[in-house]
Design a protein around this motif. Sequence first.
Motif, mmCIF file in Angstrom:
data_model
loop_
_atom_site.group_PDB
_atom_site.id
_atom_site.type_symbol
_atom_site.label_atom_id
_atom_site.label_comp_id
_atom_site.label_asym_id
_atom_site.label_seq_id
_atom_site.Cartn_x
_atom_site.Cartn_y
_atom_site.Cartn_z
ATOM 1 N N UNK A 26 0.839 -1.118 0.059
ATOM 2 C CA UNK A 26 0.122 -0.049 0.157
ATOM 3 C C UNK A 26 0.759 1.251 -0.040
ATOM 4 N N UNK A 29 2.761 1.238 -3.283
ATOM 5 C CA UNK A 29 1.851 2.066 -4.407
ATOM 6 C C UNK A 29 1.571 3.505 -4.297
ATOM 7 N N UNK A 85 -3.955 -0.885 -4.255
ATOM 8 C CA UNK A 85 -5.206 -0.203 -4.145
ATOM 9 C C UNK A 85 -6.056 -0.356 -5.315
ATOM 10 N N UNK A 87 -7.657 2.085 -6.428
ATOM 11 C CA UNK A 87 -7.552 3.413 -7.108
ATOM 12 C C UNK A 87 -6.269 3.360 -7.812
ATOM 13 N N UNK A 88 -5.245 2.542 -7.789
ATOM 14 C CA UNK A 88 -3.975 2.389 -8.210
ATOM 15 C C UNK A 88 -4.462 1.788 -9.480
ATOM 16 N N UNK A 90 -7.211 1.426 -10.957
ATOM 17 C CA UNK A 90 -8.079 2.386 -11.900
ATOM 18 C C UNK A 90 -7.296 3.409 -12.439
ATOM 19 N N UNK B 253 -6.128 9.438 -6.139
ATOM 20 C CA UNK B 253 -6.455 7.915 -5.923
ATOM 21 C C UNK B 253 -7.789 7.768 -5.580
ATOM 22 N N UNK B 254 -8.195 7.748 -4.430
ATOM 23 C CA UNK B 254 -9.298 7.308 -3.683
ATOM 24 C C UNK B 254 -10.436 8.349 -4.450
#
Lengths: 371, 289
Positions: A26, A29, A85, A87-88, A90, B253-254
Amino acid sequence: MNAFGIEKASFANLGRSKLSRRGLLAGLGAAAVGFSLTGCGSGSGGDSGGEKLNFYTWDTYIGETTLADFQKSSGVKVQTSYFATNDELFAKLKAGNPGYDVIVPSNEFVTRMREAGMLLPLDMSLIPNSKNVAPEFMGLDYDPEPKHSLPYTWLVTGIGYRKSRVNGVPDSWKWLYDSDLYKGRIALLSEAADIIRLGAKYLGKSLNGIDAATTKQVEEMLIRQKPNIKTFHEDNGQDLLLAGDVDLVMEFNGDIAQVAAEDPDIGFVVPREGSLLNADTLAIPKGAPRAELAHKFINFLLDAEAGKHIAETILYPTPNAAAKALMPESYRDSPIIFPRGPGMDASEWGKFEGAEQQRMFEEAVTRVRAA
Amino acid sequence: MNNGIDWRRSLTGFAGLMGPPLGWFLLFFAVPMAVVWAYSFGTNVGISDIEISGTFANYARALEPLYLGILGKSLAFAALATLICLVIGFPVALAISFAPPRLKTWLLIGVMLPFWTNLLIRTYALIALLRDEGLINHGLELAFGWAGFEPLRMMHTNFAVMVGLVYVHLPFTVLPLYAALDRLDRSLLEASLDLGAGHIRTIWNIVLPLASAGIASAILLTFIPVLGSYLAPDLLGGPDSQMIANVIERQFKRANDWPFGAALAFMLMYLTLFGIAMQSLLKRRERPE
């Protein structure tokens, strides 16, 4: 003597965190986001055109010999790269697929990536082993027909705790959100959507369809609770718990199962208000260079024996009924891996409800942390 | 960084040599930065598309009290970390510059050695030191356990974040300071000492003014990366240790809000450019070219 043991344990943790799916990587990343932004395709690897397959997944999330077994049976070499994650994942695919054939997004990201047109529909005739998936994991709202993903593991968020340091079973979100009983000994996930939604769950609401007023309510509750919270952890809660830094932690059951195997003083409960169910799935991103091989690989991963081997290694709950049937009782009946009770009955699958909501959650949590 | 400075100093002489690095700089630094800069004037369309609409809404949001407050706090954190780095780093740099040549090499290697290890691994090593059942508490318990020692709460506090920031960025302070101090004309120091000034006074009146450009570089080289740190607050900090870079990271990111993240990042960029401009002004005043 005893003290020396502690010293060793703290180093063991340092190394151990590599073993968890969302642990050490994490941070790495986070360090690598600069690279993903420029869209450099480090994952595409050697492009010799031979029988190779690019698999983009979570670290330590597969059986020890699974990839070698696949190579033996099919002659295809699988090259693995890792994300830490969703998000990574994506962010990396957002700029166009740099050459991945199979990816492992979580359920809500399946919805999100489908909406963004980033996934290929699966050809079920090439995946006969999809029949191994337990019916309750098929046809869920996050991925309606035609299916773009098949479940690989599932997870539920709950409270991991140190049995000797809490009174009874802490089976309510109250102990994390709304009580100073365990002041300075609790850690929550840092993921905004998780903490807002589970806070709403504690307030007796559904974790889907959360509006601005509920978000505000959870935000205020968290600001009140902040002095009691030791940290918002980056999904390394099981390490904090194992090392004795905290005694209650919001974490996924699979992660707690791994440390509970090392330390019998660690327990896990799904709070009675209910919680959030997630699945990690196998999917093929649009632009995959070897889509047919990708189907073959997914079919292999869903095989009963292969699935059993994977579950033995990673100890996550498997949605693969045929594989589960082959597993020993200690796995099938584990109260951590397959929790039961009122909490499970009240739990829901999270829905991806748009980028606007995501931003609202994020800003609320930024306010909590700045407060 | 280097590119910028070399380029400005010797435009004519090295124009030919500068071609390839300049091309590299444009392609892999200037162009991506320009893209991110353009994003900062963009709007999210759907889930994965950004329309460059020329809006200032992202900057307006970045200027809300919430984000200004976080920025202010980050600036304060960075200033404190830089100050501590200077206070620790100056005597270290001074000692290295006065060390015998053979030892000097080893000392410099010692300063740079941490760079050979990944930042994340070093941060994890700090966790092993600072945590409640970590090495420090453990050592203290061995020493004072008989007196009913309670473990110090160091992890997940702003103190731990500060320790992490100082530890990681100390070499950025020591190296430019060393470079400045090593060039110092020793005869001036001897003159000062011969004429009756003490060591402290010599350092204060002779060394510090002569090294001021090096100190300015050290401040800049430390302050800017500290301001952009996110690993230390993430891994070592508590619930209120968030710094601006953490907020920026989450936008990319999030939150999946690249335009707003880009605007926040460029707020930092404007500040940084302002800092560099101030420093070069200072330098120019020191040594007119």
